[in-house]
Design a protein around this motif. Structure first.
Motif, PDB file in Angstrom:
ATOM      1  N   ASN A 279      -3.983   4.898  -8.112  1.00 62.01           N
ATOM      2  CA  ASN A 279      -3.964   4.098  -7.744  1.00 62.01           C
ATOM      3  C   ASN A 279      -3.569   2.942  -7.944  1.00 62.01           C
ATOM      4  OD1 ASN A 279      -3.881   5.684  -5.077  1.00 62.01           O
ATOM      5  ND2 ASN A 279      -6.285   5.807  -4.491  1.00 62.01           N
ATOM      6  N   ALA A 280      -4.052   2.678  -8.947  1.00 64.24           N
ATOM      7  CA  ALA A 280      -4.233   1.635  -9.625  1.00 64.24           C
ATOM      8  C   ALA A 280      -2.843   1.469 -10.317  1.00 64.24           C
ATOM      9  CB  ALA A 280      -5.197   1.285 -10.793  1.00 64.24           C
ATOM     10  N   LYS A 281      -2.091   2.362 -10.989  1.00 59.72           N
ATOM     11  CA  LYS A 281      -1.603   2.538 -11.509  1.00 59.72           C
ATOM     12  C   LYS A 281       0.639   2.454 -10.245  1.00 59.72           C
ATOM     13  CE  LYS A 281      -2.586   3.739 -16.083  1.00 59.72           C
ATOM     14  NZ  LYS A 281      -2.647   4.034 -16.738  1.00 59.72           N
ATOM     15  N   ASN A 282       0.154   3.058  -9.131  1.00 59.25           N
ATOM     16  CA  ASN A 282       1.070   4.052  -8.173  1.00 59.25           C
ATOM     17  C   ASN A 282       1.968   4.607  -8.478  1.00 59.25           C
ATOM     18  OD1 ASN A 282       0.572   1.548  -6.129  1.00 59.25           O
ATOM     19  ND2 ASN A 282       1.548   0.038  -7.679  1.00 59.25           N
ATOM     20  N   THR A 283       1.189   5.904  -9.079  1.00 54.13           N
ATOM     21  CA  THR A 283       1.526   6.467  -9.962  1.00 54.13           C
ATOM     22  C   THR A 283       0.934   8.509  -9.506  1.00 54.13           C
ATOM     23  OG1 THR A 283       2.359   5.368 -12.328  1.00 54.13           O
ATOM     24  CG2 THR A 283       1.962   7.777 -12.672  1.00 54.13           C
ATOM     25  N   VAL A 284       1.890   9.562  -9.599  1.00 48.85           N
ATOM     26  CA  VAL A 284       1.760  10.315  -8.824  1.00 48.85           C
ATOM     27  C   VAL A 284       2.469  11.553 -10.638  1.00 48.85           C
ATOM     28  CG1 VAL A 284       3.627  11.242  -7.825  1.00 48.85           C
ATOM     29  CG2 VAL A 284       1.266  12.280  -6.690  1.00 48.85           C
ATOM     30  N   TYR A 285       0.966  12.169 -10.181  1.00 48.03           N
ATOM     31  CA  TYR A 285       1.214  13.426 -11.393  1.00 48.03           C
ATOM     32  C   TYR A 285       1.413  14.998 -10.309  1.00 48.03           C
ATOM     33  CZ  TYR A 285      -0.056   9.904 -14.287  1.00 48.03           C
ATOM     34  OH  TYR A 285      -0.721   8.065 -14.588  1.00 48.03           O
ATOM     35  N   LEU A 286       2.614  16.130 -11.162  1.00 44.39           N
ATOM     36  CA  LEU A 286       2.085  17.419 -10.906  1.00 44.39           C
ATOM     37  C   LEU A 286       2.485  17.925 -12.076  1.00 44.39           C
ATOM     38  CD1 LEU A 286       2.738  19.213  -8.661  1.00 44.39           C
ATOM     39  CD2 LEU A 286       4.896  19.072  -8.650  1.00 44.39           C
ATOM     40  N   GLN A 287       0.388  18.815 -12.224  1.00 44.27           N
ATOM     41  CA  GLN A 287       0.646  19.054 -13.397  1.00 44.27           C
ATOM     42  C   GLN A 287       0.812  20.874 -12.757  1.00 44.27           C
ATOM     43  OE1 GLN A 287      -0.500  19.198 -16.652  1.00 44.27           O
ATOM     44  NE2 GLN A 287       0.076  20.723 -16.867  1.00 44.27           N
TER      45      GLN A 287
ATOM     46  N   SER B 292       0.650  -0.903   0.409  1.00 47.06           N
ATOM     47  CA  SER B 292       0.028   0.008  -0.181  1.00 47.06           C
ATOM     48  C   SER B 292       0.475   1.034   0.124  1.00 47.06           C
ATOM     49  CB  SER B 292      -0.954   0.002   1.278  1.00 47.06           C
ATOM     50  OG  SER B 292      -0.154   0.404   2.673  1.00 47.06           O
ATOM     51  N   ILE B 293       0.186   2.437  -0.781  1.00 47.84           N
ATOM     52  CA  ILE B 293       0.735   3.614  -0.575  1.00 47.84           C
ATOM     53  C   ILE B 293       0.210   4.792   0.092  1.00 47.84           C
ATOM     54  CG2 ILE B 293       1.847   4.996  -2.193  1.00 47.84           C
ATOM     55  CD1 ILE B 293       2.852   3.242  -4.092  1.00 47.84           C
ATOM     56  N   ASN B 294       0.762   5.658   0.757  1.00 52.90           N
ATOM     57  CA  ASN B 294      -0.352   6.169   1.574  1.00 52.90           C
ATOM     58  C   ASN B 294      -0.101   7.481   0.914  1.00 52.90           C
ATOM     59  OD1 ASN B 294      -0.990   4.341   3.777  1.00 52.90           O
ATOM     60  ND2 ASN B 294       1.067   4.506   4.913  1.00 52.90           N
ATOM     61  N   THR B 295       1.164   8.762   1.812  1.00 55.76           N
ATOM     62  CA  THR B 295       1.592   9.628   0.932  1.00 55.76           C
ATOM     63  C   THR B 295       2.049  10.023  -0.049  1.00 55.76           C
ATOM     64  OG1 THR B 295       0.482  10.970   3.226  1.00 55.76           O
ATOM     65  CG2 THR B 295       1.381  12.226   1.268  1.00 55.76           C
ATOM     66  N   MET B 296       2.027  10.440  -1.069  1.00 63.31           N
ATOM     67  CA  MET B 296       2.929  10.366  -2.917  1.00 63.31           C
ATOM     68  C   MET B 296       2.470  12.130  -1.946  1.00 63.31           C
ATOM     69  SD  MET B 296       1.465   7.741  -5.456  1.00 63.31           S
ATOM     70  CE  MET B 296       2.993   7.378  -5.959  1.00 63.31           C
ATOM     71  N   GLY B 297       4.306  12.839  -2.850  1.00 64.47           N
ATOM     72  CA  GLY B 297       4.483  13.977  -2.757  1.00 64.47           C
ATOM     73  C   GLY B 297       5.454  13.737  -3.313  1.00 64.47           C
ATOM     74  N   TRP B 298       5.680  15.526  -4.373  1.00 63.31           N
ATOM     75  CA  TRP B 298       6.470  15.991  -4.850  1.00 63.31           C
ATOM     76  C   TRP B 298       7.550  16.979  -3.563  1.00 63.31           C
ATOM     77  CZ3 TRP B 298       8.504  14.648  -9.420  1.00 63.31           C
ATOM     78  CH2 TRP B 298       6.924  13.717 -10.249  1.00 63.31           C
ATOM     79  N   TYR B 299       8.149  17.200  -4.174  1.00 71.55           N
ATOM     80  CA  TYR B 299       9.512  18.323  -3.557  1.00 71.55           C
ATOM     81  C   TYR B 299      10.397  18.751  -4.531  1.00 71.55           C
ATOM     82  CZ  TYR B 299       8.762  16.007   0.821  1.00 71.55           C
ATOM     83  OH  TYR B 299       7.775  15.253   2.708  1.00 71.55           O
TER      84      TYR B 299
END
Length: 126
Positions: free
Chosen positions: A73-81, A30-37
């Motif tokens: 969540n299905a792809k375990n991917t986060v985006y930043l537009q 499982s993945i809780n928080t995803m973020g961009w720094y």
């Protein structure tokens, strides 16, 4: 372990847009928080935006209204537009994720992870 791979950085003129992607791979439970720094020249790394597993978001004040974080969540991917980019947005952008992963198949054992991507350069010219 869990690996994060970012993509989508580059050079853009002020006012332009870029979309960053970060895909997590490995024996993820499982993945809780995803973020961009991001870390600009001579500056400390700072949080830009974060999103929890239920979709709650948090943004740095200076990017509110210009940047949008989302996740699949299905792809375990986060985006930043990133829209309306400014020269002060120039930095290396890093993806971060925390959660649990299987470190043993049998018996199944879980462990926590807190992983970082390798970083992607975003340069905004004036």
């Amino acid at each position: 372990q869990v690996q994060l791979v970012e993509s989508g950085g580059g050079l853009v003129q002020a006012g332009g847009s870029l979309r960053l992607s970060c895909a997590a791979s490995g024996t993820i439970f499982s993945i809780n928080t995803m973020g961009w720094y991001r870390q600009g020249p001579g500056k400390q790394r700072e949080l830009v935006a974060a999103i929890t597993s239920d979709g709650s978001t948090n943004y740095k004040d200076s990017v509110k209204g210009r940047f949008t974080i989302s996740r699949d969540n299905a792809k375990n991917t986060v985006y930043l537009q990133m829209n309306s980019l400014k020269p002060e947005d120039t930095a290396v952008y890093y993806c971060n994720a925390d959660g649990s992963f299987y470190y043993s198949d049998y018996p199944a054992e879980l462990a926590d992870f807190d992983s970082w991507g390798q970083g992607t350069q975003v340069t905004v010219s004036s």
